[in-house]
Design a protein around this motif. Structure first.
Motif, short mmCIF file in Angstrom:
data_model
loop_
_atom_site.label_atom_id
_atom_site.label_comp_id
_atom_site.label_asym_id
_atom_site.label_seq_id
_atom_site.Cartn_x
_atom_site.Cartn_y
_atom_site.Cartn_z
N GLU A 1 0.74 -1.28 -0.04
CA GLU A 1 0.08 0.08 0.09
C GLU A 1 0.78 1.38 0.11
O GLU A 1 1.93 1.37 0.86
CB GLU A 1 -0.87 0.05 1.25
CG GLU A 1 -2.11 -1.17 1.19
CD GLU A 1 -2.88 -0.95 2.39
OE1 GLU A 1 -3.91 -1.36 2.43
OE2 GLU A 1 -2.28 -0.69 3.59
N LEU A 2 0.75 2.19 -1.03
CA LEU A 2 1.31 3.32 -1.19
C LEU A 2 0.37 4.33 -0.35
O LEU A 2 -0.87 4.52 -0.61
CB LEU A 2 1.55 3.83 -2.50
CG LEU A 2 2.79 3.02 -3.09
CD1 LEU A 2 2.77 3.62 -4.66
CD2 LEU A 2 4.03 3.29 -2.56
N LEU A 3 0.85 5.06 0.61
CA LEU A 3 -0.04 5.95 1.71
C LEU A 3 0.38 7.29 1.28
O LEU A 3 1.59 7.57 1.19
CB LEU A 3 0.11 5.54 3.12
CG LEU A 3 -0.02 4.22 3.56
CD1 LEU A 3 0.43 3.99 5.10
CD2 LEU A 3 -1.53 3.58 3.19
N VAL A 4 -0.71 8.16 1.15
CA VAL A 4 -0.35 9.62 1.21
C VAL A 4 -1.20 10.07 2.34
O VAL A 4 -2.36 9.93 2.51
CB VAL A 4 -0.78 10.35 -0.06
CG1 VAL A 4 -1.04 12.02 -0.08
CG2 VAL A 4 -0.14 9.84 -1.24
N ASN A 5 -0.35 10.88 3.17
CA ASN A 5 -1.20 11.20 4.70
C ASN A 5 -1.87 10.11 5.29
O ASN A 5 -2.95 10.31 5.73
CB ASN A 5 -2.14 12.60 4.24
CG ASN A 5 -1.21 13.54 3.64
OD1 ASN A 5 -0.24 13.86 4.01
ND2 ASN A 5 -2.01 14.25 2.65
N ASP A 6 -1.27 8.93 5.35
CA ASP A 6 -1.60 7.70 6.03
C ASP A 6 -2.91 7.06 5.37
O ASP A 6 -3.70 6.31 6.00
CB ASP A 6 -1.82 8.20 7.56
CG ASP A 6 -0.38 8.18 8.46
OD1 ASP A 6 0.57 7.64 7.72
OD2 ASP A 6 -0.56 8.84 9.15
N LYS A 7 -3.40 7.50 4.29
CA LYS A 7 -4.42 6.93 3.53
C LYS A 7 -4.14 6.32 2.29
O LYS A 7 -3.02 6.87 1.54
CB LYS A 7 -5.51 8.00 3.15
CG LYS A 7 -6.10 8.94 4.42
CD LYS A 7 -7.34 9.62 4.06
CE LYS A 7 -7.73 10.55 5.11
NZ LYS A 7 -8.39 11.53 4.82
N VAL A 8 -4.56 4.93 2.06
CA VAL A 8 -4.18 4.26 0.77
C VAL A 8 -4.47 5.10 -0.36
O VAL A 8 -5.74 5.47 -0.62
CB VAL A 8 -4.94 2.93 0.96
CG1 VAL A 8 -4.68 2.14 -0.49
CG2 VAL A 8 -4.63 2.14 2.12
N SER A 9 -3.48 5.49 -0.97
CA SER A 9 -3.74 6.06 -2.56
C SER A 9 -3.53 4.99 -3.52
O SER A 9 -4.01 5.46 -4.77
CB SER A 9 -2.53 7.01 -2.46
OG SER A 9 -2.59 7.91 -3.62
N LYS A 10 -2.73 3.97 -3.22
CA LYS A 10 -2.84 3.04 -4.37
C LYS A 10 -2.30 1.75 -3.91
O LYS A 10 -1.56 1.70 -2.91
CB LYS A 10 -1.60 3.29 -5.32
CG LYS A 10 -1.15 2.21 -6.25
CD LYS A 10 -1.79 2.35 -7.96
CE LYS A 10 -1.22 1.53 -8.88
NZ LYS A 10 -1.52 1.79 -10.17
#
Length: 155
Positions: A82-91
């Motif tokens: 999981e790639l996270l942006v601001n601790d949310k899954v982005s991809k």
């Protein structure tokens, strides 16, 4: 070693854009992979578990990970990045590894993930694994990388 070749190439290209290229390893105290051995960190803040964007723009995020299964198993294993942006899954990428009848004692698998997205100042990028114990840090430690390149600073 392709990772070190990429690092050398990136270090010798004059850039006016933000870039980060860091080796990753198993997490210490969280589910996020640790960033180790600073490779390149231009106009991006490199912390122990995440990269922090300093300039807004369109970014290419990539993650290359190698896995090692020391013992064959008859049951399938799902590997999730999981790639996270601001601790949310982005991809996220999900790959199921299944042992075959010809399974050897040791098996290896490589997963590569690309993600093109707009990021703002102070956005945080990190990567998690559902099975970090399978990350191959013994025979291919330098091949496990998280990279971020600014593609464009225009909207």
């Amino acid at each position: 070693n392709t990772s070190e070749d990429y690092l050398r190439i990136l270090q010798h290209i004059p850039t006016k854009r933000a870039a980060a290229y860091m080796r990753v390893s198993n997490p210490v105290n969280s589910s996020k992979l640790s960033l180790v051995e600073k490779g390149i960190c231009e106009d991006i803040q490199c912390k122990s578990e995440e990269l922090v964007i300093q300039k807004p723009g369109l970014y290419l995020i990539y993650c290359h990970l190698n896995f090692h299964f020391p013992n064959c198993s008859n049951s399938p294993t799902d590997l999730k990045i999981e790639l996270l942006v601001n601790d949310k899954v982005s991809k996220q990428t999900l790959s199921t590894w299944c042992a075959s009848e010809t399974c050897q004692e040791k098996t290896f698998k490589t997963l590569f993930q690309l993600h093109l997205t707009h990021l703002n100042v102070k956005d945080r990028i990190s990567v998690t694994l559902n099975h970090p114990k399978f990350l191959n840090e013994i025979s291919l430690p330098n091949e496990n990388v998280l990279g971020v390149l600014m593609y464009s600073d225009e909207m």
